[in-house]
Design an enzyme around this catalytic site. Structure first.
Site, PDB file in Angstrom:
ATOM      1  N   ASP A 117     -13.429  -2.361  -7.773  1.00 20.86           N
ATOM      2  CA  ASP A 117     -13.423  -1.002  -8.311  1.00 20.86           C
ATOM      3  C   ASP A 117     -12.223  -0.812  -9.239  1.00 20.86           C
ATOM      4  O   ASP A 117     -11.229  -1.534  -9.135  1.00 20.86           O
ATOM      5  CB  ASP A 117     -13.315   0.016  -7.171  1.00 20.86           C
TER       6      ASP A 117
HETATM    7  N1  URA Z   1     -14.869  -2.640  -1.436  1.00 21.53           N
HETATM    8  C1  URA Z   1     -14.587  -1.501  -2.104  1.00 21.53           C
HETATM    9  O1  URA Z   1     -14.819  -0.406  -1.608  1.00 21.53           O
HETATM   10  N2  URA Z   1     -14.086  -1.614  -3.338  1.00 21.53           N
HETATM   11  C2  URA Z   1     -13.791  -2.788  -3.922  1.00 21.53           C
HETATM   12  O2  URA Z   1     -13.287  -2.813  -5.048  1.00 21.53           O
HETATM   13  C3  URA Z   1     -14.079  -3.952  -3.208  1.00 21.53           C
HETATM   14  C4  URA Z   1     -14.609  -3.862  -1.957  1.00 21.53           C
END
Ligand code: URA
Length: 238
Positions: free
Chosen positions: A106
Site C-alpha cells: 500500500d
Molecule cells: N497488508 C496490508 O494491509 N497492506 C500492505 O501493504 C501489505 C499487506
C-alpha cells in the site's frame, strides 16, 4: 541465452540507449573477442564471448533484480500521472530496464519490495499456489493477545466474507507491536485482518518475502541489486 544483437545487449544493461549503443559500435569502441564490432546488428553470445566497451567488460546480465526499501507515500506501480511511484526512486539506467514490482505494498506501507524484469520469476512468486511467506512488522492501536493469535492461526474471515489462510501472529512487547507471517497476499490483507479483530494498523512494514530479508543497511527509499546468492535463493537467473 544464445546470440543476441549487440546494440540490444548494450542497451539491456541500461547504460546506453539503443541509439547510443549503435554509435559506440560505429565508433569501434565495442570489441567482441578482441575484434571491433562492425554494426549493432552483429550478434554475440555474452556467455560465450568477451564483450568489451572502451576496454571494460560489458557486465551483461539477462535479468535485473533490485531490493528496494519502499518508503511511505509512493505508489507500487510503474507509472502514474500524478503520484510518485517506486520506479521514480530508481536512476534512469535502471528505469530503462523494464522493471516491475513483484506484488504490491500500500501507499502508506514501507519495507521490502522486489523489482525485476524476470517476468517468469515474478509470475512464480506471485502465483497463489506458491504460498511465498511474507513477514510484516505492524504497530496496532490496541494490544493484541492470545485470542488474536488463535484467530490468525485458525484463518481470519474478513468483513466481505473472504477466508484467509492460517497466518502466524507473534506478539512483541505489550502486544501492540506484532510480526505477522502471511502465506498469501490479498488486498490490504494485514489491515483487514487486524480490523476484523477490532484494531487498526498505525504503521506497517514488510521485512521479508520468501528467503529475502530487507537489508538493514538500506534506508527508506534506498535500493541495491540482489546478491548472486539471493538471486539463486529466490529462483532467479544469476
Ligand atoms: N497488508 C496490508 O494491509 N497492506 C500492505 O501493504 C501489505 C499487506
Amino acid at each position: 541465452m544464445g546470440k543476441e544483437r549487440l546494440d540490444k545487449l548494450l542497451a539491456a544493461t541500461g547504460r546506453w540507449s539503443r541509439r547510443e549503443a549503435k554509435e559506440l559500435i560505429r565508433q569501434g569502441r565495442v570489441l567482441v573477442d578482441g575484434a571491433a564490432a562492425g554494426s549493432g546488428e552483429e550478434k554475440a553470445d555474452p556467455a560465450a564471448s568477451e564483450i568489451l566497451v572502451d576496454g571494460l567488460p560489458l557486465g551483461y546480465r539477462e535479468y535485473t533484480y533490485i531490493m528496494l526499501h519502499k518508503p511511505a507515500g509512493v505508489l507500487t506501480a510503474t507509472e502514474d500521472r500524478r503520484q510518485r511511484t517506486v520506479l521514480d526512486l530508481l536512476p534512469p539506467e535502471l528505469r530503462r530496464r523494464g522493471l516491475s514490482p513483484v506484488g504490491r505494498l500500500d501507499r502508506d506501507t514501507e519495507g521490502l519490495l522486489l523489482l525485476t524484469n524476470d517476468g517468469a520469476l515474478a509470475h512464480r512468486l506471485l502465483a497463489p499456489r506458491s504460498h511465498v511467506d511474507k513477514v510484516y512488522y505492524a504497530r496496532v492501536d490496541r494490544v493484541l493477545g492470545p485470542a488474536d493469535q488463535a484467530a490468525f492461526a485458525a484463518g481470519i474471515t474478513l468483513e466481505d466474507g473472504l477466508v484467509c489462510m492460517p497466518a502466524e501472529l507473534k506478539l512483541l512487547g505489550d502486544g501492540s507491536e506484532v510480526l505477522v507471517t502471511l502465506h498469501e497476499g490479498k488486498f490490504h490483507q494485514i489491515k483487514r485482518m487486524i480490523a476484523s479483530r477490532g484494531g487498526a494498523v498505525c504503521y506497517l512494514k514488510r521485512i521479508a518475502m520468501g528467503p529475502l530479508a530487507l537489508d538493514p543497511a538500506l534506508d527508506r527509499g534506498e535500493y541495491r541489486a540482489l546478491t548472486e546468492e539471493e538471486v539463486v535463493k529466490i529462483g532467479g537467473k544469476p
